[in-house]
Design a protein around this motif. Sequence first.
Motif, PDB file in Angstrom:
ATOM      1  N   SER A 286       0.850  -1.196   0.000  1.00  0.00           N
ATOM      2  CA  SER A 286       0.000   0.000   0.000  1.00  0.00           C
ATOM      3  C   SER A 286       0.882   1.241   0.000  1.00  0.00           C
ATOM      4  CB  SER A 286      -0.921   0.011   1.221  1.00  0.00           C
ATOM      5  OG  SER A 286      -1.815  -1.078   1.170  1.00  0.00           O
ATOM      6  N   ALA A 287       0.523   2.224  -0.815  1.00  0.00           N
ATOM      7  CA  ALA A 287       1.393   3.381  -0.991  1.00  0.00           C
ATOM      8  C   ALA A 287       0.566   4.643  -1.205  1.00  0.00           C
ATOM      9  CB  ALA A 287       2.312   3.156  -2.182  1.00  0.00           C
ATOM     10  N   ASN A 288       1.194   5.771  -0.922  1.00  0.00           N
ATOM     11  CA  ASN A 288       0.534   7.060  -1.061  1.00  0.00           C
ATOM     12  C   ASN A 288       1.592   8.086  -1.475  1.00  0.00           C
ATOM     13  OD1 ASN A 288      -1.403   9.031  -0.978  1.00  0.00           O
ATOM     14  ND2 ASN A 288      -2.045   8.652   1.124  1.00  0.00           N
ATOM     15  N   VAL A 289       1.140   9.272  -1.874  1.00  0.00           N
ATOM     16  CA  VAL A 289       2.074  10.325  -2.287  1.00  0.00           C
ATOM     17  C   VAL A 289       1.584  11.674  -1.767  1.00  0.00           C
ATOM     18  CG1 VAL A 289       2.972   9.230  -4.368  1.00  0.00           C
ATOM     19  CG2 VAL A 289       0.846  10.536  -4.489  1.00  0.00           C
ATOM     20  N   THR A 290       2.507  12.641  -1.718  1.00  0.00           N
ATOM     21  CA  THR A 290       2.148  13.990  -1.279  1.00  0.00           C
ATOM     22  C   THR A 290       1.501  14.793  -2.392  1.00  0.00           C
ATOM     23  OG1 THR A 290       4.386  14.733  -1.850  1.00  0.00           O
ATOM     24  CG2 THR A 290       3.990  14.074   0.438  1.00  0.00           C
ATOM     25  N   THR A 291       1.850  14.484  -3.648  1.00  0.00           N
ATOM     26  CA  THR A 291       1.329  15.229  -4.800  1.00  0.00           C
ATOM     27  C   THR A 291       1.028  14.261  -5.930  1.00  0.00           C
ATOM     28  OG1 THR A 291       2.744  17.108  -4.229  1.00  0.00           O
ATOM     29  CG2 THR A 291       1.803  17.081  -6.447  1.00  0.00           C
ATOM     30  N   LEU A 292      -0.177  14.334  -6.491  1.00  0.00           N
ATOM     31  CA  LEU A 292      -0.540  13.480  -7.625  1.00  0.00           C
ATOM     32  C   LEU A 292      -0.227  14.133  -8.964  1.00  0.00           C
ATOM     33  CD1 LEU A 292      -3.997  11.802  -6.787  1.00  0.00           C
ATOM     34  CD2 LEU A 292      -1.857  10.644  -7.368  1.00  0.00           C
ATOM     35  N   ALA A 293      -0.267  15.464  -9.009  1.00  0.00           N
ATOM     36  CA  ALA A 293      -0.081  16.127 -10.303  1.00  0.00           C
ATOM     37  C   ALA A 293       0.267  17.596 -10.124  1.00  0.00           C
ATOM     38  CB  ALA A 293      -1.340  15.994 -11.154  1.00  0.00           C
ATOM     39  N   THR A 294       1.017  18.127 -11.090  1.00  0.00           N
ATOM     40  CA  THR A 294       1.278  19.556 -11.229  1.00  0.00           C
ATOM     41  C   THR A 294       1.099  19.884 -12.708  1.00  0.00           C
ATOM     42  OG1 THR A 294       3.631  19.375 -11.773  1.00  0.00           O
ATOM     43  CG2 THR A 294       3.044  19.341  -9.423  1.00  0.00           C
ATOM     44  N   ASN A 295       1.460  21.078 -13.115  1.00  0.00           N
ATOM     45  CA  ASN A 295       1.340  21.409 -14.540  1.00  0.00           C
ATOM     46  C   ASN A 295       2.504  20.846 -15.363  1.00  0.00           C
ATOM     47  OD1 ASN A 295       3.387  23.082 -13.694  1.00  0.00           O
ATOM     48  ND2 ASN A 295       2.506  24.964 -14.546  1.00  0.00           N
ATOM     49  N   LYS A 296       3.357  19.998 -14.718  1.00  0.00           N
ATOM     50  CA  LYS A 296       4.482  19.384 -15.436  1.00  0.00           C
ATOM     51  C   LYS A 296       4.439  17.856 -15.424  1.00  0.00           C
ATOM     52  CE  LYS A 296       7.609  23.290 -14.758  1.00  0.00           C
ATOM     53  NZ  LYS A 296       8.951  23.729 -14.321  1.00  0.00           N
ATOM     54  N   PHE A 297       3.744  17.269 -14.476  1.00  0.00           N
ATOM     55  CA  PHE A 297       3.674  15.805 -14.418  1.00  0.00           C
ATOM     56  C   PHE A 297       2.391  15.372 -13.722  1.00  0.00           C
ATOM     57  CE2 PHE A 297       5.605  16.795 -10.298  1.00  0.00           C
ATOM     58  CZ  PHE A 297       4.902  15.958  -9.434  1.00  0.00           C
ATOM     59  N   ALA A 298       2.008  14.120 -13.973  1.00  0.00           N
ATOM     60  CA  ALA A 298       0.891  13.491 -13.259  1.00  0.00           C
ATOM     61  C   ALA A 298       1.239  12.031 -13.021  1.00  0.00           C
ATOM     62  CB  ALA A 298      -0.413  13.615 -14.056  1.00  0.00           C
ATOM     63  N   LEU A 299       0.806  11.529 -11.877  1.00  0.00           N
ATOM     64  CA  LEU A 299       1.010  10.133 -11.515  1.00  0.00           C
ATOM     65  C   LEU A 299      -0.255   9.358 -11.837  1.00  0.00           C
ATOM     66  CD1 LEU A 299       2.636  10.634  -7.986  1.00  0.00           C
ATOM     67  CD2 LEU A 299       3.749  10.686 -10.235  1.00  0.00           C
ATOM     68  N   LEU A 300      -0.081   8.217 -12.487  1.00  0.00           N
ATOM     69  CA  LEU A 300      -1.202   7.365 -12.868  1.00  0.00           C
ATOM     70  C   LEU A 300      -1.177   6.078 -12.041  1.00  0.00           C
ATOM     71  CD1 LEU A 300      -0.963   7.583 -16.780  1.00  0.00           C
ATOM     72  CD2 LEU A 300      -2.102   9.159 -15.193  1.00  0.00           C
ATOM     73  N   GLY A 301      -2.352   5.569 -11.722  1.00  0.00           N
ATOM     74  CA  GLY A 301      -2.473   4.243 -11.122  1.00  0.00           C
ATOM     75  C   GLY A 301      -1.615   4.042  -9.899  1.00  0.00           C
TER      76      GLY A 301
END
Length: 420
Positions: A286-301
């Motif tokens: 199980s994992a999580n992140v502080t940021t999913l997206a900005t105007n330069k990148f996005a994390l999928l799945g």
Amino acid sequence: MLSHQTHKISNMDVDVAIIGAGPSGAIAASLLRQQGHRVVVIEKQHFPRFSIGESLLPCCMQFIEQAGMLEAVNNAGFQFKNGAAFSHQGRYTTFDFTDKFTPGPGTTFQVQRADFDKLLADTAISQGVEIRFGHQVDAIDLTHDPRLTVTNEQGSQYQVNAKFVLDASGFGRVLPRLLNLEQSSTLPPRSAIFTHIEDNISDPSFDRNKILISVHPKHKDIWYWLIPFSNNRCSIGVVAEPHLLQRLSGSLEQQLLTIINEEPVLQRLLTKANIVQPCATLKGYSANVTTLATNKFALLGNAGEFLDPVFSSGVTIAMQSASMAVACLHKQLNGQKIDWDSQYSEPLMQGVNTFRTYVQAWYDGRFQDVIFYQQANNTIKQMICSILAGYAWDMNNPFVKESERRLNTIVELCREPNVA
């Protein structure tokens, strides 16, 4: 004496660089290519390669169709799937995904991911997508437009200059590692032991069109998956908190066989089964992140968030995130200003958090009480069935809109003592 020579690879400029060619990467690349954007996919491994997450949800079929891959998937000979079955201490119940609240496909497939992922990637390539297998992203510079440093198998490095980066690297979690975005999950750490078997199941009561989720007879937070494939094989695995597996001794195979034989239904079904693949384990997934997206990148799945395999939500979240991110990205590449929090991250997390409600309720026993309740209201069951079929973003469904409150109300009703 021959000397080893490496050939310098030219730097390249694209609109979008995608890290990973799994389901979210292949779908995103296909959708972007359809819209005329220049895309390259950087994939560390060569396909086919093993992966778990083999029981798709019907919601996935919308995105497969959107990407122009439906015909290829329908014709691949995968195992048809129309629902889920649950078993615990002699109780057995099913959810038919065609009998659901939310419109959309009600059937899908159970797939060996090595074949499925390769099919999606090959189909994307046939549509004109460039996938660079055996190439690894080593660094990213976001000072201006994103710049990836990539190394090929011969050890040569080159740069990919992009206007945007999509991270579809799954458990590899490339950008979360490189950009220090990783954050502890709110879910307790759990471990899985799994393999593929030649099942040789002859019991006529076994429905190959459904995933079978079985609960350990003594520990309700230990559960098993049994996912039938179309070639007389199944994926079999057990999931538990690590301390519940520590009592098992021997090799991984011995541990898995021991705990499978503690569940009477599985023991009966699998009397003639043979393990055909080395057992593997996945810990603390199980994992999580502080940021999913900005105007330069996005994390999928899974690159952004992975909950738990219990309701097979991983590939659905991957494809949903790909579709949502591409919709935003297409607008941004055409000059529109996108608020990635309000237009991508928050809507995506609405569905992820709906799944989270049910994952947490599964392990604390609340949702198990609902699943095995014998006098289920059909309308309520249809609403819950929609979520189990992957439609966790349907805000017309009260059990999505107010997942925790609605579920707790149903739990109380299911737990009321029967009046004689």
